[in-house]
Write a protein that holds these residues in place. Structure first.
Motif, mmCIF file in Angstrom:
data_model
loop_
_atom_site.group_PDB
_atom_site.id
_atom_site.type_symbol
_atom_site.label_atom_id
_atom_site.label_comp_id
_atom_site.label_asym_id
_atom_site.label_seq_id
_atom_site.Cartn_x
_atom_site.Cartn_y
_atom_site.Cartn_z
ATOM 1 N N ALA A 1 10.983 -2.876 3.385
ATOM 2 C CA ALA A 1 10.357 -2.982 2.305
ATOM 3 C C ALA A 1 9.868 -3.682 2.339
ATOM 4 C CB ALA A 1 11.392 -2.115 1.568
ATOM 5 N N LEU B 1 7.537 -5.470 5.396
ATOM 6 C CA LEU B 1 5.878 -4.990 5.230
ATOM 7 C C LEU B 1 5.627 -5.996 3.924
ATOM 8 C CD1 LEU B 1 5.395 -3.894 1.659
ATOM 9 C CD2 LEU B 1 6.373 -1.406 3.039
ATOM 10 N N GLN B 2 6.513 -6.362 2.868
ATOM 11 C CA GLN B 2 5.821 -7.555 2.354
ATOM 12 C C GLN B 2 5.494 -9.185 3.284
ATOM 13 O OE1 GLN B 2 7.713 -7.713 -1.365
ATOM 14 N NE2 GLN B 2 8.950 -6.092 -0.408
ATOM 15 N N ALA C 1 1.180 -3.622 7.935
ATOM 16 C CA ALA C 1 2.050 -3.979 7.803
ATOM 17 C C ALA C 1 3.099 -3.445 7.913
ATOM 18 C CB ALA C 1 2.073 -4.417 6.406
ATOM 19 N N ASP C 2 2.439 -1.809 7.624
ATOM 20 C CA ASP C 2 4.177 -0.735 7.548
ATOM 21 C C ASP C 2 3.879 -1.188 9.665
ATOM 22 O OD1 ASP C 2 3.609 0.437 6.124
ATOM 23 O OD2 ASP C 2 3.442 2.117 6.353
#
Lengths: 436, 436, 436
Positions: free
Chosen positions: B95, B98-99, B125-126
């Motif tokens: 979490a 990914l940002q 991003a993942d």
């Protein structure tokens, strides 16, 4: 315990079969396949080729389906001896609820006297069951399958009325349903829980807790809910920019929420340890709270702010507010739905008012947003209190206090390998246990 | 043990909240929704109707999402007492990652000073988090959440630099990321593991193993990774033939890999029995190894050959090479990422060189493929060593040897039913255990 | 026990590697990527842009993939000591079967001597493995991996022949495969089980049952099967109205089936309790039974009637018929596939005859539907008997009675925490156990 007639042998089968037969008759009279000729007022059905359009939503429908059946079902398996009921009764209520929900929502949008099934209507039917599953979380472990079927019948009817009022009369925005599903489902369930208050559980119950592997099963539910929440919040959005925006906002709100939930969990727990209850639940609050604004132009960072705040509020709620509600107000909220769906749902409604007031949604009206929030809370509290009163009638097979949170009262439970625990020395034994 | 300050109470919340606040500020400054007017150089954004195009990738994005959060998370739950950390810290790192990944990859592709979010960028991003989760596998059970957040910050920044070099400067092909994700993540993690070498674990640790149900939880991760790997390898391929080819190649490579992994597991084990470690991991090596060539015209049988070989190499690595690396090189690789991601990743890179040399990819250049492989390994080893050095500083709350592989040092762990085991007689007890 | 050579060390690896090498050679000769120029006679390939069309089916393919690998795999983990085999051998058989199935189905539809892979063909390849996994359920716990690979080779070849006969020669409708997959797989498996009858298991086996958490693992399988069944029944339907109809019918059939299965389970069980075996299985019978009619214009209520009836028949079968089949006919059906796939499959075939006779499917012919049902049952019973005869040859490492339903005969099994149970005091111990 002569006061408790928990034998389901006739009550439950008769009720379940009767409900299903009634539904099949109603379907025979009212429900047809969509023929692509209706005008639904939805952005999804503007093309001539409705069936192909219909199927465009199918992957999102399946994501929502997974949230309803795996997500909600497994999230509630955290209890050490209540996993069969959590995932099993979740399946029962949702399977019944989606049929009933299609009818209850459909009667507000009849087309020449018929309800025309589309994938969009199936998504909405799944949504209507979400309210029931949220309320189920508040009363988990303390209700019989018969009571829960009655709750499903009443709650979905009330939900559909409120949803129609909010969407059609108030024309309020709530694409991800922070207000009409999450806040509604939570406060409905809390009102029911208040009506079913059990003084005998004030000091807790030995089965009202988790074991190591039950917490891992619950994480299956958490992670599937977390992953597919962008689908939940965008499934019924207008296609194109609004739907894309709802996906992006929800993705980032949830990501930010994880960080704040973990941080606050560690901050408030003994020795800075993380608490599984917070991780299983508060990490999802960002999905709830961004729901109303999901398709609005709030910017990715705006979504992250909402998620960040939701993670904090939710975790603090689990830690500090839930014990107060139980001790002082008689609200015994098994899964803490107030913290995951209630407060974040209200936060979502408030964020929607602010966002609309700031002009983030074309054609929005902040007053109507506020009215929608008030309506959702009002329907929930009054509807939940009435429903709870009916559920309290002593004929529905409610379990006695000592059999709460224990599958073996309504399920055949296999003999455990670690059978010699004293915690299983209840009056109620399963057939298999008796053989041991 | 005064040398170990494993209390996370302030370290962890402060770091997590600070990182999230910084990210929200950076998002407020740099990140906007894609408006469909940019030109990304990607095959996916050529249509005028970018948002619809965007959503075409959404089901594949969700498949990748499931691999990251369920796949990696549950794959690591095989350890008997480390399931909370495996799935929980996996969620935290992914979490956050990914940002951070969206920013780190985005700064290489700014458009008028802005990073424009698309579904394709969310997939990338993942992906960037996958490198961290692979490295996490190498150090699983031996690091604190604070150390892991630091690793995430550094590894994703280094990954993004290497990825930009490989894709933009070298113009090498690596659609399924055998080199830039799998080999990179594995050797980065192994370099970190080498820096964090623990002589005290040379003879193993009683919690460094599985129990029956933890192995089943891990299979949830294995099977979801296995099923959705065709999406991983094809998600960022050009739409049309290349994407379809990547799906087909990955599907058959994985299928062939299962047969060889099972066969070799039985061949090398006591009495021909199958070993869960091999089944959980080596069955996936075909997905890793076919990554670089996935969108190339290698034929279904070519993909199967790669997968077949990968299953053999991976299983033999688990059986024979991992013990050697631990005993002789001081590389304690908890999940055996060298066997699942390292060697199969190199195999994938080599297969890519050969396939490009044989003209299986229009416009490919074998020398650039080789340079991409070398670059990925170089960035990984140097970056991992530097990161490991920083992680080793004695202020990040690293667990002492005896508390490795045990959730209860960083998590509230419920009292177990089988509590009377001596294996739980650690110095560290959870609150609940203390009540027992 | 000298009669049982259950050591798999050479038998299994040699067979698995040989099969895979043969398949790779056959793929090299016969299998190519679809180039979009062929004419398949399928409604899905009419557009010029075949590859994009191909990918339209990809999300449904992934749903089916999840049913095959997670659904079937975890559904069978209900046994207390057989979870590794259930999910692990399921993976092995399905990974092998999908390669073999693509060949066996492909040889009936060669195009210039080549089999051209499409997503549709991959769905059909996955389907062909479903028959094997259904039959696997009948003999679960009583067969070696070598026996099961042999069954896979034979069953898929016979399935492909029957499927070709039904679809191409009889031109019968069976979009959701009630007859050609479910009834076929069930009666094939029952014939095999009859041939492998074990008198020594007449009085049950201590490992032929569940524990609490194994029943929860099984529910993962149940719920994923339940959710994605609309994809199974509609994946190969003609796009547009038929596919949409198949989704809707399956969704409502399954929902109605849940209510009747729960009701009957409670009605026939001790004290009105629910039985996990019924919930795990009979709730799915509606998906099986609506298969043949899924794309027909039977109305949502028609689908619900079929599901409602299937839930009743299936639950009653588990309760009353299975014990009779085992005691009187020597058919020991571990998972009760007769109740989930056999009877509901026949019900589906009969419903298809009626629906076609009533004109619910354009161009259908009731006689051909009846012939298809008869053909499927005939191929299954004869094929299963022959296959069972071959599997019975005493050289394939079949387990002795006392080691049935126990992973440790073919798997390295970790030492359990609750090790002191007498139920593990078998002659066969795993390496890890021996170390304890």
């Amino acid at each position: 315990m002569p006061a408790y007639a928990t034998n389901m042998r006739f009550k439950f089968p008769i009720l379940a079969l009767t409900l299903e037969v009634i539904i099949i008759i109603l379907f025979a009279v009212f429900v047809v396949y969509d023929d692509g000729k209706s005008s639904h007022g939805s952005g999804h059905d503007t093309s001539n080729d409705t069936h192909v359009d219909n199927m465009v939503l199918y992957p999102m429908f399946q994501d929502v389906h997974v949230m309803i059946f795996i997500g909600f079902g497994f999230l509630m398996t955290f209890l050490k001896r209540y996993g069969f009921s959590s995932v099993g009764i979740n399946l029962l209520l949702a399977a019944f609820g989606l049929q009933w929900g299609l009818l209850m929502q459909g009667i507000w949008h009849m087309d020449h006297g018929k309800i025309k099934v589309t994938i969009l209507k199936m998504i909405n039917a799944d949504f209507s069951t979400a309210t029931v599953l949220i309320s189920f979380g508040a009363v988990l472990g303390k209700t019989s399958p018969v009571q829960l079927l009655i709750m499903t019948v009443l709650e979905i009817a009330i939900f559909a009325a409120n949803e129609h009022l909010v969407a059609e009369s108030l024309k309020a925005n709530d694409v991800g349903a922070s207000m009409i599903i999450h806040a509604f489902g939570a406060y409905f369930g809390l009102a029911v829980a208040r009506m079913l208050y059990r003084p005998g559980l004030r000091n807790g119950h030995e089965n009202d807790g988790s074991v190591y592997h039950s917490d891992l099963f619950a994480m299956i539910g958490t992670v599937f809910l977390w992953m597919f929440w962008p689908s939940f919040n965008s499934a019924i959005a207008d296609s194109g920019v609004p739907q894309f925006t709802a996906v992006v906002n929800t993705y980032f709100s949830l990501a930010a929420c994880v960080l704040s939930a973990y941080a606050i969990s560690s901050l408030v727990e003994h020795k800075g340890k993380l608490d599984m209850v917070h991780i299983q639940n508060a990490t999802l609050a960002g999905g709830v709270a961004v729901g109303t604004c999901a398709d609005m132009n709030i910017g990715p960072f705006g979504a992250m702010l909402i998620g960040f705040l939701a993670g904090i509020i939710s975790t603090l709620g689990f830690k500090f507010l839930s014990p107060v509600l139980a001790a002082n107000l008689g609200i015994q909220d098994t899964c803490g739905v107030h913290n995951l769906h209630g407060m974040p749902g209200i936060l979502g409604g408030l964020a929607g008012i602010v966002a609309v007031a700031l002009g983030k949604k074309e054609g929005g009206d902040a007053a109507m947003q506020a009215a929608a929030l008030a309506s959702s809370l009002g329907f929930a509290l009054v509807g939940g209190a009435v429903t709870g009163f009916i559920m309290k009638l002593p004929v529905w097979g409610q379990p006695p206090d000592q059999n709460c949170f224990d599958d073996s009262i309504y399920w055949e439970v296999p003999e455990e390998e670690e059978e010699n625990e004293e915690s299983l020395a209840h009056g109620e034994h399963s057939k298999n246990k008796a053989e041991a």
